[in-house]
Design an enzyme around this catalytic site. Structure first.
Site, PDB file in Angstrom:
ATOM      1  N   PRO A 141     -19.350   9.545  12.211  1.00 36.83           N
ATOM      2  CA  PRO A 141     -20.265  10.113  13.035  1.00 36.83           C
ATOM      3  C   PRO A 141     -21.460  10.393  12.321  1.00 36.83           C
ATOM      4  O   PRO A 141     -23.186  10.347  13.414  1.00 36.83           O
ATOM      5  CB  PRO A 141     -19.540  11.858  13.108  1.00 36.83           C
ATOM      6  CG  PRO A 141     -19.233  12.022  11.667  1.00 36.83           C
ATOM      7  CD  PRO A 141     -18.757  10.058  11.679  1.00 36.83           C
ATOM      8  N   GLU A 177     -12.186  15.385   5.925  1.00 37.94           N
ATOM      9  CA  GLU A 177     -13.577  15.587   5.973  1.00 37.94           C
ATOM     10  C   GLU A 177     -14.271  13.734   5.995  1.00 37.94           C
ATOM     11  O   GLU A 177     -15.889  13.996   5.757  1.00 37.94           O
ATOM     12  CB  GLU A 177     -13.867  16.062   4.532  1.00 37.94           C
ATOM     13  CG  GLU A 177     -13.568  17.483   5.151  1.00 37.94           C
ATOM     14  CD  GLU A 177     -13.848  18.211   6.296  1.00 37.94           C
ATOM     15  OE1 GLU A 177     -15.330  17.578   6.715  1.00 37.94           O
ATOM     16  OE2 GLU A 177     -12.892  19.001   7.358  1.00 37.94           O
ATOM     17  N   ARG A 182     -14.534  -8.518  24.235  1.00 41.68           N
ATOM     18  CA  ARG A 182     -15.089  -8.859  25.589  1.00 41.68           C
ATOM     19  C   ARG A 182     -16.795 -10.049  25.727  1.00 41.68           C
ATOM     20  O   ARG A 182     -16.579 -10.618  26.860  1.00 41.68           O
ATOM     21  CB  ARG A 182     -15.455  -7.200  26.490  1.00 41.68           C
ATOM     22  CG  ARG A 182     -14.731  -6.660  27.126  1.00 41.68           C
ATOM     23  CD  ARG A 182     -15.442  -5.408  27.528  1.00 41.68           C
ATOM     24  NE  ARG A 182     -16.068  -5.402  28.479  1.00 41.68           N
ATOM     25  CZ  ARG A 182     -15.483  -5.968  29.307  1.00 41.68           C
ATOM     26  NH1 ARG A 182     -14.185  -5.928  29.543  1.00 41.68           N
ATOM     27  NH2 ARG A 182     -15.954  -6.204  31.162  1.00 41.68           N
ATOM     28  N   ASP A 236     -21.979  -7.142  33.828  1.00 41.88           N
ATOM     29  CA  ASP A 236     -21.931  -5.034  33.303  1.00 41.88           C
ATOM     30  C   ASP A 236     -22.630  -5.318  33.025  1.00 41.88           C
ATOM     31  O   ASP A 236     -24.524  -5.180  32.757  1.00 41.88           O
ATOM     32  CB  ASP A 236     -21.122  -5.869  32.032  1.00 41.88           C
ATOM     33  CG  ASP A 236     -19.329  -5.794  32.285  1.00 41.88           C
ATOM     34  OD1 ASP A 236     -19.070  -5.658  33.563  1.00 41.88           O
ATOM     35  OD2 ASP A 236     -18.395  -6.439  31.569  1.00 41.88           O
TER      36      ASP A 236
HETATM   37  N1  SAM Z   1     -17.113  15.305   7.935  1.00 42.48           N
HETATM   38  C1  SAM Z   1     -17.429  14.622   8.747  1.00 42.48           C
HETATM   39  C2  SAM Z   1     -18.727  14.681   9.058  1.00 42.48           C
HETATM   40  O1  SAM Z   1     -19.325  15.768   9.812  1.00 42.48           O
HETATM   41  O2  SAM Z   1     -20.118  13.796   9.198  1.00 42.48           O
HETATM   42  C3  SAM Z   1     -16.220  13.937   9.756  1.00 42.48           C
HETATM   43  C4  SAM Z   1     -15.533  13.357   9.648  1.00 42.48           C
HETATM   44  S1  SAM Z   1     -14.086  13.317  11.105  1.00 42.48           S
HETATM   45  C5  SAM Z   1     -13.457  15.022  11.153  1.00 42.48           C
HETATM   46  C6  SAM Z   1     -13.795  12.207  10.146  1.00 42.48           C
HETATM   47  C7  SAM Z   1     -13.647  10.243  11.018  1.00 42.48           C
HETATM   48  O3  SAM Z   1     -13.528  10.674  11.989  1.00 42.48           O
HETATM   49  C8  SAM Z   1     -14.751  10.036   9.912  1.00 42.48           C
HETATM   50  O4  SAM Z   1     -15.063   9.353   9.324  1.00 42.48           O
HETATM   51  C9  SAM Z   1     -14.820   8.991  10.917  1.00 42.48           C
HETATM   52  O5  SAM Z   1     -14.122   7.573  10.285  1.00 42.48           O
HETATM   53  C10 SAM Z   1     -14.213   9.123  12.236  1.00 42.48           C
HETATM   54  N2  SAM Z   1     -14.623   9.664  13.652  1.00 42.48           N
HETATM   55  C11 SAM Z   1     -15.264  10.850  13.974  1.00 42.48           C
HETATM   56  N3  SAM Z   1     -16.670  11.075  14.724  1.00 42.48           N
HETATM   57  C12 SAM Z   1     -17.191  10.064  14.548  1.00 42.48           C
HETATM   58  C13 SAM Z   1     -17.890   9.271  15.378  1.00 42.48           C
HETATM   59  N4  SAM Z   1     -18.247   9.904  16.339  1.00 42.48           N
HETATM   60  N5  SAM Z   1     -18.260   7.986  15.510  1.00 42.48           N
HETATM   61  C14 SAM Z   1     -16.869   7.172  14.873  1.00 42.48           C
HETATM   62  N6  SAM Z   1     -16.299   7.598  13.721  1.00 42.48           N
HETATM   63  C15 SAM Z   1     -15.849   9.021  14.126  1.00 42.48           C
END
Ligand code: SAM
Length: 241
Positions: free
Chosen positions: A87, A114, A152, A167
């Site tokens: 994220p 996490e 795609r 698209d």
């Molecule tokens: N503790 C982290 C933070 O606050 O940045 C979030 C961890 S999340 C619960 C677990 C995993 O989900 C991340 O390591 C990532 O690989 C994936 N993930 C969560 N949100 C995402 C997003 N918006 N885009 C891409 N991957 C995401």
């Protein structure tokens, strides 16, 4: 294009990779998707891939050793990019999807808990991609989003079915509205121009609907869109109404 996906939940991918456009691309050998179970590289009785965070706090963190071993097990093609789904990464969009097509191999790391130990991020990652400003439980959905959007764009994947050129986002605009049979549905008729058989009129109607829709829903896109003088004139008319 080859995708190598590192995950502790490979089964989450099965259905999606067997159906639809992506499934067909896999069957036709246009994309090669390999799922690598990080747990296969973990040691100990429980094959743990996570541990408690240093400094305390809630949740668990993915340990670096199994992930590194999993990464090292992957055969690397010449043009290969290691991506961490996160994220905290740059938000994925159509431009980023096109950029990914420049590579022969995308290695996608799906975090859980996490997230991954920071030393993985510092030492092994070329790029971090977020699929939006929200937090998911794992990177698997993000990896599917990236594989689907990138596939795609690979020549032959959409087949004769349709081109990706119309698209949304391809020319910086949202796509025009689509209609199919029946001609009247719940009192709503298909716009007559689409039944006219006049290709130039249909092209013009679609372009205008596309501009109208983008102005209404995503005016921010218009700043970067490729617009003709005819488009600019139409938009000026719309804005003056
Ligand atoms: N503790 C982290 C933070 O606050 O940045 C979030 C961890 S999340 C619960 C677990 C995993 O989900 C991340 O390591 C990532 O690989 C994936 N993930 C969560 N949100 C995402 C997003 N918006 N885009 C891409 N991957 C995401």
């Amino acid at each position: 294009m080859r995708f190598d996906v590192l995950t502790i939940f490979p089964s989450l991918f099965y259905g999606h990779l067997e159906e639809g456009i992506l499934g067909r691309a896999v069957k036709r050998g246009l994309v090669d998707i390999r799922l690598i179970n990080i747990r296969d590289f973990a040691t100990g009785v429980h094959k743990a891939t996570d541990d408690r965070p240093y400094g305390g706090g809630d949740g668990m963190v993915m340990t670096p050793e199994p992930l590194t071993k999993a990464l090292e097990s992957i055969e690397r093609l010449d043009r290969s990019l290691v991506i961490l789904l996160s994220p905290q990464g740059k938000t994925f969009d159509q431009e980023a999807a096109w950029d990914c097509t420049e590579w022969d191999q995308l290695i996608l790391i799906c975090g859980r808990y996490e997230g991954v130990d920071e030393r993985i991020r510092l030492g092994c990652i070329d790029r971090e991609i977020s699929i939006g400003d929200y937090v998911l439980s794992g990177g698997e959905i993000g990896a599917l989003v990236v594989m689907d959007a990138v596939s795609r764009l690979i020549p032959g994947v959409l087949g004769g079915e349709r081109s990706n050129q119309e698209d949304s986002f391809q020319d910086g605009l949202l796509e025009y509205p689509q209609y199919t049979r029946p001609r009247v549905f719940k009192g709503r008729e298909v716009p007559p121009v689409l039944l006219s058989g006049d290709h130039e009129k249909i092209r013009q109607w679609r372009r205008r609907e596309s501009l109208k829709r983008t102005l209404e829903r995503r005016p921010d896109l218009l700043k970067k869109a490729r617009l003709t003088s005819e488009d600019e004139k139409f938009l000026a008319e719309l804005k003056s109404q």
